[in-house]
Scaffold this motif. Sequence first.
Motif, PDB file in Angstrom:
ATOM      1  N   THR A  43       0.860  -1.177   0.000  1.00 55.57           N
ATOM      2  CA  THR A  43       0.000   0.000   0.000  1.00 55.57           C
ATOM      3  C   THR A  43       0.901   1.233   0.000  1.00 55.57           C
ATOM      4  O   THR A  43       2.110   1.135   0.252  1.00 55.57           O
ATOM      5  CB  THR A  43      -0.909   0.036   1.251  1.00 55.57           C
ATOM      6  N   ALA A  44       0.324   2.392  -0.236  1.00 58.00           N
ATOM      7  CA  ALA A  44       1.113   3.627  -0.259  1.00 58.00           C
ATOM      8  C   ALA A  44       1.817   3.859   1.077  1.00 58.00           C
ATOM      9  O   ALA A  44       3.009   4.180   1.113  1.00 58.00           O
ATOM     10  CB  ALA A  44       0.221   4.807  -0.602  1.00 58.00           C
ATOM     11  N   THR A  45       1.107   3.679   2.170  1.00 62.20           N
ATOM     12  CA  THR A  45       1.704   3.892   3.489  1.00 62.20           C
ATOM     13  C   THR A  45       2.791   2.872   3.773  1.00 62.20           C
ATOM     14  O   THR A  45       3.866   3.224   4.272  1.00 62.20           O
ATOM     15  CB  THR A  45       0.627   3.834   4.595  1.00 62.20           C
ATOM     16  N   GLU A  46       2.545   1.609   3.461  1.00 61.08           N
ATOM     17  CA  GLU A  46       3.558   0.579   3.670  1.00 61.08           C
ATOM     18  C   GLU A  46       4.829   0.900   2.890  1.00 61.08           C
ATOM     19  O   GLU A  46       5.936   0.792   3.418  1.00 61.08           O
ATOM     20  CB  GLU A  46       3.021  -0.793   3.237  1.00 61.08           C
ATOM     21  N   LEU A  50       8.646   1.485   4.136  1.00 66.74           N
ATOM     22  CA  LEU A  50       9.675   0.544   3.709  1.00 66.74           C
ATOM     23  C   LEU A  50      10.800   1.215   2.916  1.00 66.74           C
ATOM     24  O   LEU A  50      11.974   0.904   3.112  1.00 66.74           O
ATOM     25  CB  LEU A  50       9.042  -0.568   2.871  1.00 66.74           C
ATOM     26  N   TYR A  51      10.453   2.125   2.027  1.00 60.46           N
ATOM     27  CA  TYR A  51      11.436   2.708   1.110  1.00 60.46           C
ATOM     28  C   TYR A  51      12.627   3.367   1.820  1.00 60.46           C
ATOM     29  O   TYR A  51      13.769   3.190   1.382  1.00 60.46           O
ATOM     30  CB  TYR A  51      10.744   3.689   0.158  1.00 60.46           C
ATOM     31  N   PRO A  52      12.446   4.096   2.914  1.00 63.03           N
ATOM     32  CA  PRO A  52      13.602   4.692   3.592  1.00 63.03           C
ATOM     33  C   PRO A  52      14.568   3.654   4.172  1.00 63.03           C
ATOM     34  O   PRO A  52      15.712   3.983   4.473  1.00 63.03           O
ATOM     35  CB  PRO A  52      12.983   5.523   4.719  1.00 63.03           C
ATOM     36  N   TYR A  67       8.381  10.504   7.201  1.00 61.69           N
ATOM     37  CA  TYR A  67       8.295  10.019   5.819  1.00 61.69           C
ATOM     38  C   TYR A  67       6.930   9.421   5.505  1.00 61.69           C
ATOM     39  O   TYR A  67       6.369   9.662   4.438  1.00 61.69           O
ATOM     40  CB  TYR A  67       9.346   8.941   5.538  1.00 61.69           C
ATOM     41  N   ALA A  68       6.401   8.630   6.415  1.00 58.58           N
ATOM     42  CA  ALA A  68       5.171   7.884   6.139  1.00 58.58           C
ATOM     43  C   ALA A  68       3.900   8.687   6.376  1.00 58.58           C
ATOM     44  O   ALA A  68       2.945   8.574   5.618  1.00 58.58           O
ATOM     45  CB  ALA A  68       5.134   6.613   6.977  1.00 58.58           C
ATOM     46  N   ASP A  82       3.937   0.532  13.970  1.00 61.07           N
ATOM     47  CA  ASP A  82       4.208  -0.868  14.307  1.00 61.07           C
ATOM     48  C   ASP A  82       3.238  -1.812  13.604  1.00 61.07           C
ATOM     49  O   ASP A  82       3.629  -2.882  13.136  1.00 61.07           O
ATOM     50  CB  ASP A  82       4.151  -1.085  15.817  1.00 61.07           C
ATOM     51  N   LYS A  83       1.973  -1.417  13.506  1.00 55.91           N
ATOM     52  CA  LYS A  83       0.979  -2.255  12.814  1.00 55.91           C
ATOM     53  C   LYS A  83       1.316  -2.368  11.325  1.00 55.91           C
ATOM     54  O   LYS A  83       1.211  -3.449  10.740  1.00 55.91           O
ATOM     55  CB  LYS A  83      -0.428  -1.700  13.011  1.00 55.91           C
ATOM     56  N   HIS A  84       1.698  -1.253  10.714  1.00 53.92           N
ATOM     57  CA  HIS A  84       2.077  -1.300   9.300  1.00 53.92           C
ATOM     58  C   HIS A  84       3.339  -2.125   9.087  1.00 53.92           C
ATOM     59  O   HIS A  84       3.428  -2.892   8.117  1.00 53.92           O
ATOM     60  CB  HIS A  84       2.274   0.120   8.746  1.00 53.92           C
ATOM     61  N   ILE A  85       4.301  -1.992   9.975  1.00 55.92           N
ATOM     62  CA  ILE A  85       5.533  -2.777   9.864  1.00 55.92           C
ATOM     63  C   ILE A  85       5.215  -4.271   9.962  1.00 55.92           C
ATOM     64  O   ILE A  85       5.766  -5.085   9.218  1.00 55.92           O
ATOM     65  CB  ILE A  85       6.570  -2.353  10.925  1.00 55.92           C
TER      66      ILE A  85
END
Length: 114
Positions: A43-46, A50-52, A67-68, A82-85
């Motif tokens: 997803t966009a937020t994920e 992740l990208y950084p 960033y997110a 933490d939930k997205h990670i």
Amino acid sequence: MGVSKWYLASVSTPEKKPLHISELQWDIKRRSVTIGNLIVTFTATEFRLLYPLRSGAPVTYADLAWYAYNYTVDEKVRVMMDKHIDRIRGKLRGSGVYIYCVLNYGYLLLPEAQ
């Protein structure tokens, strides 16, 4: 003289080459990562989380929050992060890479420990 069991096992089992973070291919437009033959879409937020981490160096919670989410880090933002990670880790499971937590600092993307 027979062939040792060790020799047969080593010949019949192909060795897995260690994965390097630099081998990941990042597609910003599709928000995906290609790892070998595996394509993982986020997803966009994920993807913003992740990208950084692509450098393989630890990134602070504060920087990732900015960033997110474009927010400063606080308890609520940390819970969301933490939930997205956790979701990202689930998508990466079995790919050879893992997001490690650096306690009281941030996150780090490295090859998965064997």
